[in-house]
Design an enzyme around this catalytic site. Structure first.
Site, PDB file in Angstrom:
ATOM      1  N   GLN A 108       8.570   2.157   3.265  1.00 50.29           N
ATOM      2  CA  GLN A 108       7.787   2.008   2.036  1.00 50.29           C
ATOM      3  C   GLN A 108       6.822   3.172   1.900  1.00 50.29           C
ATOM      4  OE1 GLN A 108       6.526  -2.462   1.820  1.00 50.29           O
ATOM      5  NE2 GLN A 108       7.066  -1.985   3.909  1.00 50.29           N
ATOM      6  N   ILE A 110       5.347   7.038   1.555  1.00 45.06           N
ATOM      7  CA  ILE A 110       5.650   8.122   0.601  1.00 45.06           C
ATOM      8  C   ILE A 110       5.239   9.465   1.194  1.00 45.06           C
ATOM      9  CG2 ILE A 110       5.414   6.618  -1.413  1.00 45.06           C
ATOM     10  CD1 ILE A 110       2.531   7.685  -1.747  1.00 45.06           C
ATOM     11  N   HIS A 126       9.790   3.403  -1.904  1.00 44.21           N
ATOM     12  CA  HIS A 126       8.673   3.692  -2.818  1.00 44.21           C
ATOM     13  C   HIS A 126       8.603   5.173  -3.178  1.00 44.21           C
ATOM     14  CE1 HIS A 126       6.460  -0.252  -1.516  1.00 44.21           C
ATOM     15  NE2 HIS A 126       7.475  -0.469  -2.320  1.00 44.21           N
ATOM     16  N   CYS A 134      11.056  15.486 -13.006  1.00 44.99           N
ATOM     17  CA  CYS A 134      10.781  15.950 -14.372  1.00 44.99           C
ATOM     18  C   CYS A 134      10.815  14.773 -15.349  1.00 44.99           C
ATOM     19  CB  CYS A 134      11.788  17.024 -14.796  1.00 44.99           C
ATOM     20  SG  CYS A 134      11.526  17.547 -16.504  1.00 44.99           S
ATOM     21  N   GLY A 212       4.612  -1.995  11.098  1.00 46.79           N
ATOM     22  CA  GLY A 212       3.436  -1.617  10.306  1.00 46.79           C
ATOM     23  C   GLY A 212       3.507  -2.001   8.852  1.00 46.79           C
ATOM     24  N   THR A 213       4.071  -3.153   8.591  1.00 47.49           N
ATOM     25  CA  THR A 213       4.048  -3.629   7.197  1.00 47.49           C
ATOM     26  C   THR A 213       3.586  -5.074   7.143  1.00 47.49           C
ATOM     27  OG1 THR A 213       5.319  -3.905   5.158  1.00 47.49           O
ATOM     28  CG2 THR A 213       6.549  -4.187   7.202  1.00 47.49           C
ATOM     29  N   ASN A 238       3.223  -4.920  15.196  1.00 46.46           N
ATOM     30  CA  ASN A 238       2.082  -4.862  14.270  1.00 46.46           C
ATOM     31  C   ASN A 238       0.893  -5.514  14.986  1.00 46.46           C
ATOM     32  OD1 ASN A 238       0.239  -5.382  12.102  1.00 46.46           O
ATOM     33  ND2 ASN A 238       1.937  -5.398  10.651  1.00 46.46           N
ATOM     34  N   PRO A 239      -0.257  -4.839  15.078  1.00 49.28           N
ATOM     35  CA  PRO A 239      -1.408  -5.447  15.772  1.00 49.28           C
ATOM     36  C   PRO A 239      -1.859  -6.749  15.118  1.00 49.28           C
ATOM     37  CG  PRO A 239      -1.835  -3.129  15.237  1.00 49.28           C
ATOM     38  CD  PRO A 239      -0.544  -3.494  14.571  1.00 49.28           C
TER      39      PRO A 239
HETATM   40  P1  NAD Z   1       1.164  -2.814   4.174  1.00 50.33           P
HETATM   41  O1  NAD Z   1       1.093  -3.969   3.301  1.00 50.33           O
HETATM   42  O2  NAD Z   1       2.509  -2.501   4.653  1.00 50.33           O
HETATM   43  O3  NAD Z   1       0.081  -3.070   5.385  1.00 50.33           O
HETATM   44  C1  NAD Z   1      -0.107  -2.248   6.504  1.00 50.33           C
HETATM   45  C2  NAD Z   1       0.237  -3.025   7.780  1.00 50.33           C
HETATM   46  O4  NAD Z   1       0.210  -2.120   8.890  1.00 50.33           O
HETATM   47  C3  NAD Z   1      -0.716  -4.165   8.146  1.00 50.33           C
HETATM   48  O5  NAD Z   1       0.044  -5.339   8.398  1.00 50.33           O
HETATM   49  C4  NAD Z   1      -1.404  -3.687   9.451  1.00 50.33           C
HETATM   50  O6  NAD Z   1      -1.705  -4.751  10.344  1.00 50.33           O
HETATM   51  C5  NAD Z   1      -0.357  -2.773  10.019  1.00 50.33           C
HETATM   52  N1  NAD Z   1      -0.837  -1.728  10.923  1.00 50.33           N
HETATM   53  C6  NAD Z   1      -2.007  -1.027  10.876  1.00 50.33           C
HETATM   54  N2  NAD Z   1      -2.039  -0.091  11.857  1.00 50.33           N
HETATM   55  C7  NAD Z   1      -0.864  -0.209  12.555  1.00 50.33           C
HETATM   56  C8  NAD Z   1      -0.292   0.501  13.658  1.00 50.33           C
HETATM   57  N3  NAD Z   1      -0.941   1.516  14.251  1.00 50.33           N
HETATM   58  N4  NAD Z   1       0.939   0.119  14.098  1.00 50.33           N
HETATM   59  C9  NAD Z   1       1.613  -0.909  13.508  1.00 50.33           C
HETATM   60  N5  NAD Z   1       1.117  -1.595  12.442  1.00 50.33           N
HETATM   61  C10 NAD Z   1      -0.099  -1.240  11.965  1.00 50.33           C
HETATM   62  O7  NAD Z   1       0.768  -1.508   3.553  1.00 50.33           O
HETATM   63  P2  NAD Z   1      -0.370  -1.158   2.499  1.00 50.33           P
HETATM   64  O8  NAD Z   1      -1.366  -0.339   3.205  1.00 50.33           O
HETATM   65  O9  NAD Z   1      -0.831  -2.367   1.786  1.00 50.33           O
HETATM   66  O10 NAD Z   1       0.425  -0.232   1.484  1.00 50.33           O
HETATM   67  C11 NAD Z   1       1.158  -0.746   0.408  1.00 50.33           C
HETATM   68  C12 NAD Z   1       2.058   0.346  -0.127  1.00 50.33           C
HETATM   69  O11 NAD Z   1       1.294   1.521  -0.457  1.00 50.33           O
HETATM   70  C13 NAD Z   1       3.059   0.824   0.899  1.00 50.33           C
HETATM   71  O12 NAD Z   1       4.163   0.010   0.888  1.00 50.33           O
HETATM   72  C14 NAD Z   1       3.287   2.270   0.472  1.00 50.33           C
HETATM   73  O13 NAD Z   1       4.194   2.323  -0.583  1.00 50.33           O
HETATM   74  C15 NAD Z   1       1.928   2.707  -0.041  1.00 50.33           C
HETATM   75  N6  NAD Z   1       1.188   3.422   1.049  1.00 50.33           N
HETATM   76  C16 NAD Z   1       1.801   4.465   1.675  1.00 50.33           C
HETATM   77  C17 NAD Z   1       1.146   5.124   2.695  1.00 50.33           C
HETATM   78  C18 NAD Z   1       1.871   6.251   3.381  1.00 50.33           C
HETATM   79  O14 NAD Z   1       2.800   6.809   2.813  1.00 50.33           O
HETATM   80  N7  NAD Z   1       1.487   6.599   4.607  1.00 50.33           N
HETATM   81  C19 NAD Z   1      -0.143   4.743   3.076  1.00 50.33           C
HETATM   82  C20 NAD Z   1      -0.757   3.667   2.396  1.00 50.33           C
HETATM   83  C21 NAD Z   1      -0.057   3.008   1.383  1.00 50.33           C
HETATM   84 ZN    ZN Z   2      13.021  19.310 -16.600  1.00 52.72          ZN
END
Ligand code: NAD
Ligand code: ZN
Length: 275
Positions: A108, A110, A126, A134, A212-213, A238-239
């Site tokens: 998920q 980006i 995502h 474009c 991590g989701t 996931n912690p």
């Molecule tokens: P999310 O809903 O997937 O939540 C993050 C999860 O990661 C939580 O459950 C948390 O406990 C867990 N976590 C935190 N640190 C961790 C680690 N070190 N190891 C394992 N797990 C860990 O994500 P969100 O932050 O609500 O983001 C929603 C959407 O926004 C994503 O699906 C994405 O599309 C976008 N997003 C992308 C990025 C990126 O590209 N790095 C960052 C933030 C948000």
């Molecule tokens: Zn174009």
């Protein structure tokens, strides 16, 4: 490792038998690359309302009406996206792919870090912040992460008034038709990308690692449920306990960047599977 050794060893054993495992990743796997998650305490959604600034239209409006709030947040995010590097969790996944265990990463995120860590079979549901799309002809082009962020930041710093012209000046021009592009990411209310491919990979997997989701974003959050129904073992790292407890076979409450390298080393030691 001590406390969760049994779970880690069990995960390594299950994965050592797998040939078409998938990893389903969220923002947490990039947290150790210094890109904060959005939903955890202190994350982006504590600072701005996702329903307001999480849509393309809402973000444009917020730029014009609340630039004093949005611009500093954006600058901080750009700084994180520029400085980040793939972490031990991303690298471990690319090793598992080369070992013939992991088939596909469904992410998920980006941030382009899976690709930079060497993962080849990647589904970015995502989208990718560093691919421009474009708005007129549909042309897509990848940009280099660091130079793109630096140029965007410089352009942002030059803006005095956040009107439409200023916002247009931030966009990269299409090489094909000269029109405006936007980052090829999925915002709130927009369709998730490559959904059929992600479902296919999920139901064909023998093991799915959920990394991590939180499981809060649908339809992506249903991949582990579908994988489980089709017979896959589900390993959650996931912690914090997440929305998948009901379908989890092995739960490891650790950071992905600590648990995954341990698992890879364990598999390497116990099998002939080398990179
Ligand atoms: P999310 O809903 O997937 O939540 C993050 C999860 O990661 C939580 O459950 C948390 O406990 C867990 N976590 C935190 N640190 C961790 C680690 N070190 N190891 C394992 N797990 C860990 O994500 P969100 O932050 O609500 O983001 C929603 C959407 O926004 C994503 O699906 C994405 O599309 C976008 N997003 C992308 C990025 C990126 O590209 N790095 C960052 C933030 C948000
Ligand atoms: Zn174009």
């Amino acid at each position: 490792m001590g406390k969760w050794r049994q779970e880690l060893e069990e995960a390594a054993w299950v994965l050592s038998k797998a040939t078409r495992a998938t990893a389903f990743c969220g923002a947490g796997i990039s947290a150790e690359s210094s890109i904060p998650t959005f939903r955890d305490p202190g994350g982006l959604w504590d600072q701005i309302n996702p329903m307001e600034a999480g849509t393309a239209k809402g973000l444009l409006r917020a730029f014009q009406e609340k630039s004093d709030i949005i611009v500093p947040i954006l600058m901080t995010m750009l700084d994180r996206f520029e400085k980040s590097e793939p972490n031990a969790g991303h690298v471990a996944l690319s090793h598992l792919e080369k070992m013939g265990i992991l088939k596909t990463v469904i992410t998920q995120n980006i941030d382009n870090l899976h690709e930079e860590a060497g993962t080849n079979d990647l589904i970015e549901v995502h989208g990718n912040l560093f691919r421009m799309h474009c708005l007129s002809c549909g042309w897509k082009k990848k940009v280099d992460r660091k130079p793109y962020v630096q140029a965007l930041r410089n352009r942002l710093l030059k803006i005095a008034v956040y009107d439409l012209d200023a916002l247009i000046s931030l966009a990269v021009e299409c090489d094909q038709c000269g029109s405006l592009t936007r980052p090829d990411v999925v915002m709130f209310g927009e369709a998730v990308k490559s959904l059929p491919q992600a479902f296919d990979a999920s139901i064909q997997s023998d093991v799915m690692m959920v990394l991590g989701t939180s499981g809060a974003v649908f339809p992506a959050a249903s991949f582990p449920v579908e994988a489980k129904k089709a017979g896959a073992k589900i390993i959650v790292i996931n912690p914090t306990e997440n929305g998948f407890t009901h379908c989890t076979d092995i739960y490891i409450p650790m950071k992905a960047g600590d648990a995954l390298p341990f698992i890879v080393e364990k598999i390497k030691k116990s099998t002939e599977k080398q990179i």
